[in-house]
Design a protein around this motif. Structure first.
Motif, PDB file in Angstrom:
ATOM      1  N   SER A  70       7.366   8.728 -13.482  1.00 28.15           N
ATOM      2  CA  SER A  70       7.032   7.340 -13.200  1.00 28.15           C
ATOM      3  C   SER A  70       8.135   6.737 -12.340  1.00 28.15           C
ATOM      4  CB  SER A  70       6.909   6.577 -14.516  1.00 28.15           C
ATOM      5  OG  SER A  70       6.582   5.236 -14.259  1.00 28.15           O
ATOM      6  N   ILE A  71       7.737   5.948 -11.350  1.00 36.98           N
ATOM      7  CA  ILE A  71       8.701   5.270 -10.487  1.00 36.98           C
ATOM      8  C   ILE A  71       8.222   3.831 -10.317  1.00 36.98           C
ATOM      9  CG2 ILE A  71       7.534   6.086  -8.405  1.00 36.98           C
ATOM     10  CD1 ILE A  71      10.216   6.088  -6.966  1.00 36.98           C
ATOM     11  N   GLY A  72       9.147   2.913 -10.392  1.00 31.17           N
ATOM     12  CA  GLY A  72       8.801   1.505 -10.250  1.00 31.17           C
ATOM     13  C   GLY A  72       8.668   1.107  -8.790  1.00 31.17           C
ATOM     14  N   GLY A  73       8.100  -0.060  -8.583  1.00 28.48           N
ATOM     15  CA  GLY A  73       7.907  -0.562  -7.226  1.00 28.48           C
ATOM     16  C   GLY A  73       9.220  -0.774  -6.494  1.00 28.48           C
ATOM     17  N   PHE A  74      10.220  -1.270  -7.201  1.00 33.02           N
ATOM     18  CA  PHE A  74      11.525  -1.518  -6.595  1.00 33.02           C
ATOM     19  C   PHE A  74      12.144  -0.211  -6.101  1.00 33.02           C
ATOM     20  CE2 PHE A  74      16.086  -2.805  -6.934  1.00 33.02           C
ATOM     21  CZ  PHE A  74      16.036  -3.879  -6.053  1.00 33.02           C
ATOM     22  N   GLU A  75      12.095   0.815  -6.930  1.00 33.75           N
ATOM     23  CA  GLU A  75      12.636   2.121  -6.556  1.00 33.75           C
ATOM     24  C   GLU A  75      11.849   2.726  -5.396  1.00 33.75           C
ATOM     25  OE1 GLU A  75      11.856   1.259  -9.673  1.00 33.75           O
ATOM     26  OE2 GLU A  75      13.769   1.310 -10.744  1.00 33.75           O
ATOM     27  N   ALA A  76      10.528   2.562  -5.439  1.00 36.65           N
ATOM     28  CA  ALA A  76       9.683   3.091  -4.367  1.00 36.65           C
ATOM     29  C   ALA A  76      10.022   2.422  -3.036  1.00 36.65           C
ATOM     30  CB  ALA A  76       8.207   2.895  -4.708  1.00 36.65           C
ATOM     31  N   GLU A  77      10.285   1.111  -3.060  1.00 35.77           N
ATOM     32  CA  GLU A  77      10.653   0.415  -1.825  1.00 35.77           C
ATOM     33  C   GLU A  77      11.967   0.947  -1.263  1.00 35.77           C
ATOM     34  OE1 GLU A  77      10.314  -3.785  -1.167  1.00 35.77           O
ATOM     35  OE2 GLU A  77       8.899  -3.966  -2.844  1.00 35.77           O
ATOM     36  N   PHE A  78      12.947   1.176  -2.127  1.00 39.12           N
ATOM     37  CA  PHE A  78      14.221   1.738  -1.666  1.00 39.12           C
ATOM     38  C   PHE A  78      14.024   3.123  -1.070  1.00 39.12           C
ATOM     39  CE2 PHE A  78      16.512  -1.468  -4.217  1.00 39.12           C
ATOM     40  CZ  PHE A  78      17.437  -1.858  -3.261  1.00 39.12           C
ATOM     41  N   LEU A  79      13.160   3.918  -1.696  1.00 36.28           N
ATOM     42  CA  LEU A  79      12.882   5.258  -1.184  1.00 36.28           C
ATOM     43  C   LEU A  79      12.208   5.189   0.185  1.00 36.28           C
ATOM     44  CD1 LEU A  79      13.122   8.235  -1.977  1.00 36.28           C
ATOM     45  CD2 LEU A  79      10.883   8.051  -3.049  1.00 36.28           C
ATOM     46  N   ILE A  80      11.268   4.287   0.334  1.00 35.03           N
ATOM     47  CA  ILE A  80      10.582   4.103   1.622  1.00 35.03           C
ATOM     48  C   ILE A  80      11.587   3.696   2.692  1.00 35.03           C
ATOM     49  CG2 ILE A  80       8.927   2.647   2.854  1.00 35.03           C
ATOM     50  CD1 ILE A  80       7.382   2.540   0.101  1.00 35.03           C
ATOM     51  N   ASP A  81      12.450   2.738   2.366  1.00 39.37           N
ATOM     52  CA  ASP A  81      13.458   2.295   3.330  1.00 39.37           C
ATOM     53  C   ASP A  81      14.390   3.443   3.715  1.00 39.37           C
ATOM     54  OD1 ASP A  81      12.408  -0.263   3.318  1.00 39.37           O
ATOM     55  OD2 ASP A  81      13.866  -1.033   1.866  1.00 39.37           O
TER      56      ASP A  81
ATOM     57  N   ARG B 148       0.841  -1.215   0.000  1.00 37.77           N
ATOM     58  CA  ARG B 148       0.000   0.000   0.000  1.00 37.77           C
ATOM     59  C   ARG B 148       0.868   1.255   0.000  1.00 37.77           C
ATOM     60  NH1 ARG B 148      -3.416  -2.801   3.883  1.00 37.77           N
ATOM     61  NH2 ARG B 148      -2.418  -1.576   5.503  1.00 37.77           N
ATOM     62  N   ILE B 149       1.940   1.244   0.782  1.00 38.72           N
ATOM     63  CA  ILE B 149       2.825   2.409   0.844  1.00 38.72           C
ATOM     64  C   ILE B 149       3.542   2.604  -0.489  1.00 38.72           C
ATOM     65  CG2 ILE B 149       4.835   3.410   1.977  1.00 38.72           C
ATOM     66  CD1 ILE B 149       3.930   1.906   4.535  1.00 38.72           C
ATOM     67  N   VAL B 150       4.003   1.514  -1.084  1.00 28.93           N
ATOM     68  CA  VAL B 150       4.661   1.592  -2.395  1.00 28.93           C
ATOM     69  C   VAL B 150       3.712   2.215  -3.413  1.00 28.93           C
ATOM     70  CG1 VAL B 150       5.452   0.178  -4.351  1.00 28.93           C
ATOM     71  CG2 VAL B 150       6.354  -0.246  -2.055  1.00 28.93           C
ATOM     72  N   ASN B 151       2.448   1.781  -3.408  1.00 30.52           N
ATOM     73  CA  ASN B 151       1.474   2.356  -4.339  1.00 30.52           C
ATOM     74  C   ASN B 151       1.274   3.842  -4.101  1.00 30.52           C
ATOM     75  OD1 ASN B 151       0.984   0.034  -5.832  1.00 30.52           O
ATOM     76  ND2 ASN B 151      -0.624  -0.658  -4.456  1.00 30.52           N
ATOM     77  N   LYS B 152       1.256   4.264  -2.837  1.00 32.23           N
ATOM     78  CA  LYS B 152       1.100   5.688  -2.525  1.00 32.23           C
ATOM     79  C   LYS B 152       2.291   6.495  -3.028  1.00 32.23           C
ATOM     80  CE  LYS B 152      -1.984   5.290   1.410  1.00 32.23           C
ATOM     81  NZ  LYS B 152      -2.305   5.756   2.746  1.00 32.23           N
ATOM     82  N   VAL B 153       3.494   5.955  -2.872  1.00 30.99           N
ATOM     83  CA  VAL B 153       4.695   6.648  -3.351  1.00 30.99           C
ATOM     84  C   VAL B 153       4.663   6.752  -4.871  1.00 30.99           C
ATOM     85  CG1 VAL B 153       7.210   6.462  -3.575  1.00 30.99           C
ATOM     86  CG2 VAL B 153       6.128   6.062  -1.358  1.00 30.99           C
ATOM     87  N   LYS B 154       4.293   5.660  -5.528  1.00 33.15           N
ATOM     88  CA  LYS B 154       4.212   5.678  -6.988  1.00 33.15           C
ATOM     89  C   LYS B 154       3.177   6.700  -7.470  1.00 33.15           C
ATOM     90  CE  LYS B 154       4.278   1.675  -9.076  1.00 33.15           C
ATOM     91  NZ  LYS B 154       4.004   0.255  -9.399  1.00 33.15           N
ATOM     92  N   LEU B 155       2.015   6.737  -6.812  1.00 41.42           N
ATOM     93  CA  LEU B 155       0.982   7.713  -7.180  1.00 41.42           C
ATOM     94  C   LEU B 155       1.469   9.137  -6.946  1.00 41.42           C
ATOM     95  CD1 LEU B 155      -2.338   6.109  -5.896  1.00 41.42           C
ATOM     96  CD2 LEU B 155      -1.758   6.715  -8.258  1.00 41.42           C
TER      97      LEU B 155
END
Length: 81
Positions: free
Chosen positions: A29-40, A13-20
């Protein structure tokens, strides 16, 4: 410091929010992998500030409630003499 473990569903859910956010606010556009790294990264670098603020809020509330409890205990006192 203790790292928070997010469930797969929470992380998704957080990854989707970052991507949005990137798409809607930054027109990128940002991929899920990049979004996860950003969240971390944000969790590691900024998370402690939010954690500490939460502790301060909890401590303030605890002190207020302890003071209230003290007054309630005083009201239970019986007259002497």
């Amino acid at each position: 410091m203790h790292r928070i473990k997010l469930s797969k569903d929470e992380k998704g859910r957080i990854v989707n929010k970052v991507k949005l956010y990137f798409n809607n606010e930054l027109d990128q556009s940002i991929g899920g992998f990049e979004a996860e790294f950003l969240i971390d990264f944000f969790a590691e670098e900024i998370g402690p500030y939010f954690y500490n603020a939460g502790l301060l809020d909890a401590n303030k509330l605890l002190c207020e409630k302890a003071e209230e409890l003290g007054y309630l205990i005083q009201e239970l006192e019986k007259p002497v003499g």
